[in-house]
Design an enzyme around this catalytic site. Structure first.
Site, PDB file in Angstrom:
ATOM      1  N   THR A   1       0.575   0.974  -4.080  1.00  0.00           N
ATOM      2  CA  THR A   1       1.463   0.269  -4.926  1.00  0.00           C
ATOM      3  C   THR A   1       0.613  -0.196  -5.885  1.00  0.00           C
ATOM      4  O   THR A   1       0.796  -0.447  -7.175  1.00  0.00           O
ATOM      5  CB  THR A   1       2.200  -0.675  -4.107  1.00  0.00           C
TER       6      THR A   1
ATOM      7  N   GLY B   1       5.100   1.042   7.107  1.00  0.00           N
ATOM      8  CA  GLY B   1       4.917   1.346   5.845  1.00  0.00           C
ATOM      9  C   GLY B   1       5.808   2.056   5.160  1.00  0.00           C
ATOM     10  O   GLY B   1       5.804   2.338   3.704  1.00  0.00           O
TER      11      GLY B   1
ATOM     12  N   ASP C   1       9.461   1.423   4.051  1.00  0.00           N
ATOM     13  CA  ASP C   1      10.429   0.179   3.886  1.00  0.00           C
ATOM     14  C   ASP C   1      11.819   0.484   4.219  1.00  0.00           C
ATOM     15  O   ASP C   1      12.550  -0.278   5.037  1.00  0.00           O
ATOM     16  CB  ASP C   1      10.472  -0.471   2.518  1.00  0.00           C
TER      17      ASP C   1
ATOM     18  N   LYS D   1      -2.113   0.383   9.209  1.00  0.00           N
ATOM     19  CA  LYS D   1      -0.884   0.506   8.484  1.00  0.00           C
ATOM     20  C   LYS D   1      -0.307   1.927   8.519  1.00  0.00           C
ATOM     21  O   LYS D   1      -0.814   2.910   8.037  1.00  0.00           O
ATOM     22  CB  LYS D   1      -1.400   0.296   7.193  1.00  0.00           C
TER      23      LYS D   1
ATOM     24  N   TYR E   1      -5.411   3.002   7.504  1.00  0.00           N
ATOM     25  CA  TYR E   1      -4.315   3.276   6.498  1.00  0.00           C
ATOM     26  C   TYR E   1      -3.706   4.591   6.657  1.00  0.00           C
ATOM     27  O   TYR E   1      -4.391   5.539   5.804  1.00  0.00           O
ATOM     28  CB  TYR E   1      -4.715   2.915   5.070  1.00  0.00           C
TER      29      TYR E   1
ATOM     30  N   SER F   1       2.020   4.473   7.422  1.00  0.00           N
ATOM     31  CA  SER F   1       3.113   4.980   6.315  1.00  0.00           C
ATOM     32  C   SER F   1       3.341   6.271   6.306  1.00  0.00           C
ATOM     33  O   SER F   1       3.338   7.061   5.746  1.00  0.00           O
ATOM     34  CB  SER F   1       2.504   4.661   4.824  1.00  0.00           C
TER      35      SER F   1
END
Length: 308
Positions: free
Chosen positions: A51, A198, A200, A172, A142, A174
């Site tokens: 982001t 991750g 949402d 993390k 990540y 995602s």
């Protein structure tokens, strides 16, 4: 910074504010911090990630942003996690040392995605070389295979990782593979690792299988509503938690159909918060005025369970 506590709840994946001519806009970070804390009740941030256009920034810019978030977050934020991933090892190591020097609460690393690791051992070797440059700083992997193309399952990665990376703190996560996430959490019997989801629009599903919290872009501007979802889930009031998740999903489903990425996230954050996030950096291009009009109308039309 406050003494380290377990990282849980919401973590805002921070946007990198830019001036109209494409330079990073450091002076608005102070206002940004206050907005997250006071308006969204979000006290954890993940800096220089997807982001934040981290891979589109220079090393110097990434350091400047990390320093500014640390400075402005002092005594206001609980955790500032700095993403230090890059395509080459020396730059990752340099940024890891820098993050340690400025007192970051943690560092995170994405898998390199041009020359990719092809198995667990190659990936862990790379991560270990980065983590060892910040030997006192909690380390997060990540995991974002939709962007990296590195699809090594996290469940497999966890086996023996603490012996190779003593600072390993968590992931993390995602990805939409809740089976992999659930197996990771099932293995984490002692609770020593943190799994931060991750994606949402699927957070409630991740909470159901045991995620500790979440890192995401929508928590910049829907943090208050998502915190209420977390509270409902904890009660437990699953029907209320579902309402919040469904409404978040309704908005995201709408904007995804219009074309939704970092540029559009910057536009949404700008009109919700009033803080100018500016344009993205090429090759990304600014959100269209049509997108902004439609997204704002959609968000304004949503009636949240708390009456907003």
């Amino acid at each position: 910074m406050t003494p380290r506590k377990k990282l849980k709840g919401l973590v805002a994946a921070t946007i990198t504010p830019m001036t109209p001519d494409g330079k990073i806009n450091l002076p608005v970070i102070r206002q940004y911090v206050d907005y997250l804390v006071n308006e969204q009740n979000v006290k954890n941030v993940f800096v220089n990630g997807t982001t934040g256009e981290g891979l589109s920034l220079s090393i110097q810019e990434r350091k400047q942003l990390a320093e500014e978030w640390m400075c402005q977050g002092k005594d206001k934020l609980d955790h500032v996690i700095i993403h230090v991933g890059a395509l080459n090892l020396p730059e990752c190591q340099e940024m890891a040392r820098h993050a340690a020097a400025i007192g970051a609460a943690g560092i995170a690393v994405i898998a390199p995605f041009f020359f990719k690791p092809t198995n667990k051992d190659e990936l862990v070797a790379f991560l270990q070389k980065v983590a060892s440059e910040a030997p006192e700083v909690p380390f997060y992997y990540y995991h974002i295979p939709p962007l990296t193309g590195v699809k090594i399952r996290v469940e497999e990665l966890l086996d023996g990782i603490k012996a190779q990376i003593p600072t390993f703190q968590g992931v993390k996560f995602s990805d939409t593979d809740l089976l992999d996430l659930a197996q990771c959490i099932n293995k984490n019997e002692t609770g020593e690792f943190e799994f931060l989801y991750g994606v949402d629009e699927q957070l409630l599903g991740a909470l159901a299988v045991g995620a500790n919290g979440a890192v995401g872009s929508t928590y910049n501007y829907l943090g208050r509503q998502t915190n209420l979802m977390l509270q409902a889930f904890a009660k437990p009031d699953f029907a209320l938690a579902q309402q919040y998740q469904f409404l978040t999903g309704e908005f995201l489903n709408f904007v995804i159909k219009l074309g939704f990425g970092v540029a559009q996230t910057k536009a949404v954050m700008t009109f919700v918060s009033g803080i100018p996030m500016g344009p993205p950096r090429l090759p990304l291009v600014d959100a269209s005025s049509e997108f902004i009009t439609k997204a704002k109308a959609k968000l304004d039309s949503i009636v949240w369970p708390n009456g907003d």
